[in-house]
Design a protein around this motif. Structure first.
Motif, PDB file in Angstrom:
ATOM      1  N   THR A  71     -51.438 123.680 -87.447  1.00  0.00           N
ATOM      2  CA  THR A  71     -52.309 122.745 -88.394  1.00  0.00           C
ATOM      3  C   THR A  71     -51.599 121.471 -88.302  1.00  0.00           C
ATOM      4  OG1 THR A  71     -51.087 123.305 -90.464  1.00  0.00           O
ATOM      5  CG2 THR A  71     -52.855 124.804 -89.737  1.00  0.00           C
ATOM      6  N   LEU A  72     -52.433 120.311 -88.943  1.00  0.00           N
ATOM      7  CA  LEU A  72     -51.872 119.077 -89.005  1.00  0.00           C
ATOM      8  C   LEU A  72     -51.137 119.056 -90.231  1.00  0.00           C
ATOM      9  CD1 LEU A  72     -55.159 117.192 -87.839  1.00  0.00           C
ATOM     10  CD2 LEU A  72     -53.337 118.029 -86.330  1.00  0.00           C
ATOM     11  N   ASN A  73     -49.911 119.472 -89.963  1.00  0.00           N
ATOM     12  CA  ASN A  73     -49.266 119.744 -91.496  1.00  0.00           C
ATOM     13  C   ASN A  73     -47.967 118.682 -91.651  1.00  0.00           C
ATOM     14  OD1 ASN A  73     -47.984 120.958 -89.171  1.00  0.00           O
ATOM     15  ND2 ASN A  73     -46.502 121.930 -90.416  1.00  0.00           N
ATOM     16  N   PHE A  74     -47.875 117.739 -90.667  1.00  0.00           N
ATOM     17  CA  PHE A  74     -46.903 116.593 -90.689  1.00  0.00           C
ATOM     18  C   PHE A  74     -47.775 115.238 -91.252  1.00  0.00           C
ATOM     19  CE2 PHE A  74     -44.687 119.655 -88.110  1.00  0.00           C
ATOM     20  CZ  PHE A  74     -43.384 119.790 -88.802  1.00  0.00           C
ATOM     21  N   ALA A  75     -47.207 114.592 -92.212  1.00  0.00           N
ATOM     22  CA  ALA A  75     -48.023 113.555 -92.922  1.00  0.00           C
ATOM     23  C   ALA A  75     -47.130 112.214 -92.475  1.00  0.00           C
ATOM     24  CB  ALA A  75     -48.244 113.595 -94.330  1.00  0.00           C
ATOM     25  N   TYR A  76     -47.466 111.180 -92.141  1.00  0.00           N
ATOM     26  CA  TYR A  76     -46.961 110.015 -91.716  1.00  0.00           C
ATOM     27  C   TYR A  76     -47.514 108.743 -92.449  1.00  0.00           C
ATOM     28  CZ  TYR A  76     -44.887 112.703 -87.907  1.00  0.00           C
ATOM     29  OH  TYR A  76     -44.245 113.576 -87.427  1.00  0.00           O
ATOM     30  N   GLU A  77     -46.843 108.053 -93.499  1.00  0.00           N
ATOM     31  CA  GLU A  77     -47.374 106.930 -94.097  1.00  0.00           C
ATOM     32  C   GLU A  77     -47.235 105.625 -93.093  1.00  0.00           C
ATOM     33  OE1 GLU A  77     -46.336 104.601 -97.858  1.00  0.00           O
ATOM     34  OE2 GLU A  77     -44.832 106.095 -97.407  1.00  0.00           O
ATOM     35  N   LEU A  78     -48.457 105.157 -93.015  1.00  0.00           N
ATOM     36  CA  LEU A  78     -48.731 104.090 -92.228  1.00  0.00           C
ATOM     37  C   LEU A  78     -48.015 102.735 -92.841  1.00  0.00           C
ATOM     38  CD1 LEU A  78     -52.549 104.345 -91.471  1.00  0.00           C
ATOM     39  CD2 LEU A  78     -50.939 104.713 -89.833  1.00  0.00           C
ATOM     40  N   PRO A  79     -47.442 101.815 -92.007  1.00  0.00           N
ATOM     41  CA  PRO A  79     -46.893 100.591 -92.327  1.00  0.00           C
ATOM     42  C   PRO A  79     -47.864  99.773 -93.113  1.00  0.00           C
ATOM     43  CG  PRO A  79     -46.571 101.060 -89.790  1.00  0.00           C
ATOM     44  CD  PRO A  79     -47.783 101.950 -90.536  1.00  0.00           C
ATOM     45  N   VAL A  80     -47.264  98.919 -93.834  1.00  0.00           N
ATOM     46  CA  VAL A  80     -48.211  98.216 -95.094  1.00  0.00           C
ATOM     47  C   VAL A  80     -48.853  97.220 -94.192  1.00  0.00           C
ATOM     48  CG1 VAL A  80     -46.310  98.400 -96.719  1.00  0.00           C
ATOM     49  CG2 VAL A  80     -46.109  96.521 -95.286  1.00  0.00           C
ATOM     50  N   ASP A  81     -48.511  96.696 -92.994  1.00  0.00           N
ATOM     51  CA  ASP A  81     -49.164  95.729 -92.384  1.00  0.00           C
ATOM     52  C   ASP A  81     -50.357  96.285 -91.284  1.00  0.00           C
ATOM     53  OD1 ASP A  81     -47.313  96.648 -90.718  1.00  0.00           O
ATOM     54  OD2 ASP A  81     -47.204  94.673 -89.612  1.00  0.00           O
ATOM     55  N   CYS A  82     -50.531  97.534 -91.368  1.00  0.00           N
ATOM     56  CA  CYS A  82     -51.495  98.312 -90.572  1.00  0.00           C
ATOM     57  C   CYS A  82     -53.001  98.009 -90.841  1.00  0.00           C
ATOM     58  CB  CYS A  82     -50.957  99.802 -90.470  1.00  0.00           C
ATOM     59  SG  CYS A  82     -52.258 100.725 -89.555  1.00  0.00           S
ATOM     60  N   LEU A  83     -53.685  97.638 -90.028  1.00  0.00           N
ATOM     61  CA  LEU A  83     -55.245  97.454 -90.281  1.00  0.00           C
ATOM     62  C   LEU A  83     -55.864  98.855 -89.779  1.00  0.00           C
ATOM     63  CD1 LEU A  83     -55.899  93.781 -89.370  1.00  0.00           C
ATOM     64  CD2 LEU A  83     -55.864  94.739 -91.713  1.00  0.00           C
ATOM     65  N   ARG A  84     -55.474  99.359 -88.646  1.00  0.00           N
ATOM     66  CA  ARG A  84     -56.038 100.701 -88.182  1.00  0.00           C
ATOM     67  C   ARG A  84     -55.073 101.153 -87.161  1.00  0.00           C
ATOM     68  NH1 ARG A  84     -58.962 100.810 -83.187  1.00  0.00           N
ATOM     69  NH2 ARG A  84     -59.448  99.059 -82.310  1.00  0.00           N
ATOM     70  N   PRO A  85     -54.541 102.404 -87.098  1.00  0.00           N
ATOM     71  CA  PRO A  85     -53.775 103.265 -85.991  1.00  0.00           C
ATOM     72  C   PRO A  85     -54.513 103.136 -84.795  1.00  0.00           C
ATOM     73  CG  PRO A  85     -54.468 104.528 -87.666  1.00  0.00           C
ATOM     74  CD  PRO A  85     -55.106 103.406 -88.139  1.00  0.00           C
ATOM     75  N   LEU A  86     -53.662 103.136 -83.666  1.00  0.00           N
ATOM     76  CA  LEU A  86     -54.325 103.675 -82.296  1.00  0.00           C
ATOM     77  C   LEU A  86     -54.097 105.022 -82.200  1.00  0.00           C
ATOM     78  CD1 LEU A  86     -53.062 100.189 -80.346  1.00  0.00           C
ATOM     79  CD2 LEU A  86     -55.336 100.874 -81.642  1.00  0.00           C
ATOM     80  N   PRO A  87     -54.585 105.451 -81.198  1.00  0.00           N
ATOM     81  CA  PRO A  87     -54.641 107.137 -81.089  1.00  0.00           C
ATOM     82  C   PRO A  87     -53.132 107.587 -80.713  1.00  0.00           C
ATOM     83  CG  PRO A  87     -56.603 106.303 -79.827  1.00  0.00           C
ATOM     84  CD  PRO A  87     -55.830 105.055 -80.312  1.00  0.00           C
ATOM     85  N   LEU A  88     -52.722 108.662 -81.238  1.00  0.00           N
ATOM     86  CA  LEU A  88     -51.436 109.123 -81.065  1.00  0.00           C
ATOM     87  C   LEU A  88     -51.242 109.987 -79.894  1.00  0.00           C
ATOM     88  CD1 LEU A  88     -51.322 108.543 -84.091  1.00  0.00           C
ATOM     89  CD2 LEU A  88     -49.918 110.526 -84.568  1.00  0.00           C
ATOM     90  N   THR A  89     -49.937 109.674 -79.267  1.00  0.00           N
ATOM     91  CA  THR A  89     -49.642 110.530 -78.046  1.00  0.00           C
ATOM     92  C   THR A  89     -48.394 111.218 -78.136  1.00  0.00           C
ATOM     93  OG1 THR A  89     -48.519 108.473 -77.166  1.00  0.00           O
ATOM     94  CG2 THR A  89     -51.003 108.776 -76.682  1.00  0.00           C
ATOM     95  N   ASP A  90     -48.027 112.097 -77.410  1.00  0.00           N
ATOM     96  CA  ASP A  90     -46.616 112.818 -77.652  1.00  0.00           C
ATOM     97  C   ASP A  90     -45.582 111.970 -77.467  1.00  0.00           C
ATOM     98  OD1 ASP A  90     -46.861 112.086 -74.996  1.00  0.00           O
ATOM     99  OD2 ASP A  90     -46.287 113.879 -74.156  1.00  0.00           O
ATOM    100  N   ASN A  91     -45.575 111.026 -76.949  1.00  0.00           N
ATOM    101  CA  ASN A  91     -44.256 110.139 -76.687  1.00  0.00           C
ATOM    102  C   ASN A  91     -44.501 108.717 -77.414  1.00  0.00           C
ATOM    103  OD1 ASN A  91     -45.868 108.858 -74.753  1.00  0.00           O
ATOM    104  ND2 ASN A  91     -44.653 108.835 -73.229  1.00  0.00           N
ATOM    105  N   GLY A  92     -45.787 108.422 -78.110  1.00  0.00           N
ATOM    106  CA  GLY A  92     -45.856 107.289 -78.676  1.00  0.00           C
ATOM    107  C   GLY A  92     -46.207 106.092 -77.725  1.00  0.00           C
ATOM    108  N   GLU A  93     -46.521 106.228 -76.634  1.00  0.00           N
ATOM    109  CA  GLU A  93     -46.849 105.289 -75.373  1.00  0.00           C
ATOM    110  C   GLU A  93     -48.220 105.590 -75.219  1.00  0.00           C
ATOM    111  OE1 GLU A  93     -44.942 102.752 -74.931  1.00  0.00           O
ATOM    112  OE2 GLU A  93     -43.081 103.442 -75.795  1.00  0.00           O
ATOM    113  N   PRO A  94     -48.535 104.267 -74.625  1.00  0.00           N
ATOM    114  CA  PRO A  94     -50.435 104.313 -74.320  1.00  0.00           C
ATOM    115  C   PRO A  94     -50.588 105.309 -73.228  1.00  0.00           C
ATOM    116  CG  PRO A  94     -49.350 102.001 -74.343  1.00  0.00           C
ATOM    117  CD  PRO A  94     -48.458 102.868 -74.475  1.00  0.00           C
TER     118      PRO A  94
END
Length: 230
Positions: A71-94
């Motif tokens: 399940t989506l059981n790991f929670a991550y808090e977004l940075p305070v200056d984040c307006l919107r996150p970009l799609p997540l990938t396995d290595n964090g790269e586009p």
């Protein structure tokens, strides 16, 4: 040359052919409106697109919510200056492999443990960090916002309504343009023709003095001395 929010605001006023302001805190209506909507408009325009200059990345430590494997059981808090996150990938790269995730308020949930590299559109407030294209977009958005608020309040600033709008308003108040003076609304044109017909009836009925006063009531009678065309 360094650009300030005041410069951006005055560019928007220049688009509207309005006088520049000395400060966003100045006690005049254009300054008050621009100061009120500046930050919100900037954030909205940044959020609409993944502007390259505004994309940042941050390594965020996640926490297991205990909802179970798979399940989506790991929670991550977004940075305070984040307006919107970009799609997540396995290595964090586009170019990485996309992974399942969802956003709830200021948290991102996925099925991968942290720390995780999250790319996002940041709320950059310094105009010197923006590229020229975004600056033009923000100037246009502020100008549209300013004009929309001005029209809604009925205040046209330092300039009168446009030429066609002047004609529409004057026609609605009964103004009748002469030939070549501009457009006329259909109802105003019908009124103009009706007025001409009444003027003709006055010329045709010299035996009715009441017509001179604009009375178009029933004719008292028609005889050889009072008939159409006389």
């Amino acid at each position: 040359m360094a650009i300030t929010p005041l410069d951006i605001a005055n560019m928007a006023l220049g688009v509207l052919d309005e006088a520049p302001i000395d400060s966003l805190d100045q006690d005049v209506k254009p300054a008050r409106l621009l100061n009120l909507h500046f930050d919100l408009t900037r954030e909205a325009e940044l959020t609409k697109h993944a502007w390259v200059f505004a994309i940042l990345a941050a390594a965020v430590a996640g926490s297991d919510t205990g909802s179970g494997a798979g399940t989506l059981n790991f929670a991550y808090e977004l940075p305070v200056d984040c307006l919107r996150p970009l799609p997540l990938t396995d290595n964090g790269e586009p170019d990485g492999v996309p992974i399942a995730w969802r956003q709830e308020a200021g948290l991102i949930y996925c099925d991968r443990s942290g720390p995780r590299l999250i790319r996002y559109v940041a709320n950059l407030t310094d105009p010197n960090d923006w590229d020229a294209l975004f600056t033009e977009v923000l100037v246009a958005a502020l100008a549209i916002n300013r004009r929309t608020r001005t029209r809604a309040s009925g205040d046209h600033g330092q300039h009168p309504p446009s030429w066609p709008e002047n004609h529409r308003r004057r026609a609605s108040r009964g103004w009748r343009p002469r030939a070549g003076q501009g457009p006329v609304r259909p109802d105003a044109e019908r009124d103009l023709h009706g007025e001409r017909r009444r003027m003709v009836s006055r010329r045709r009925c010299p035996h009715r003095p009441d017509l001179a006063e604009g009375n178009d009531g029933p004719h008292p009678g028609r005889d050889s001395q009072c008939r159409p065309g006389v």
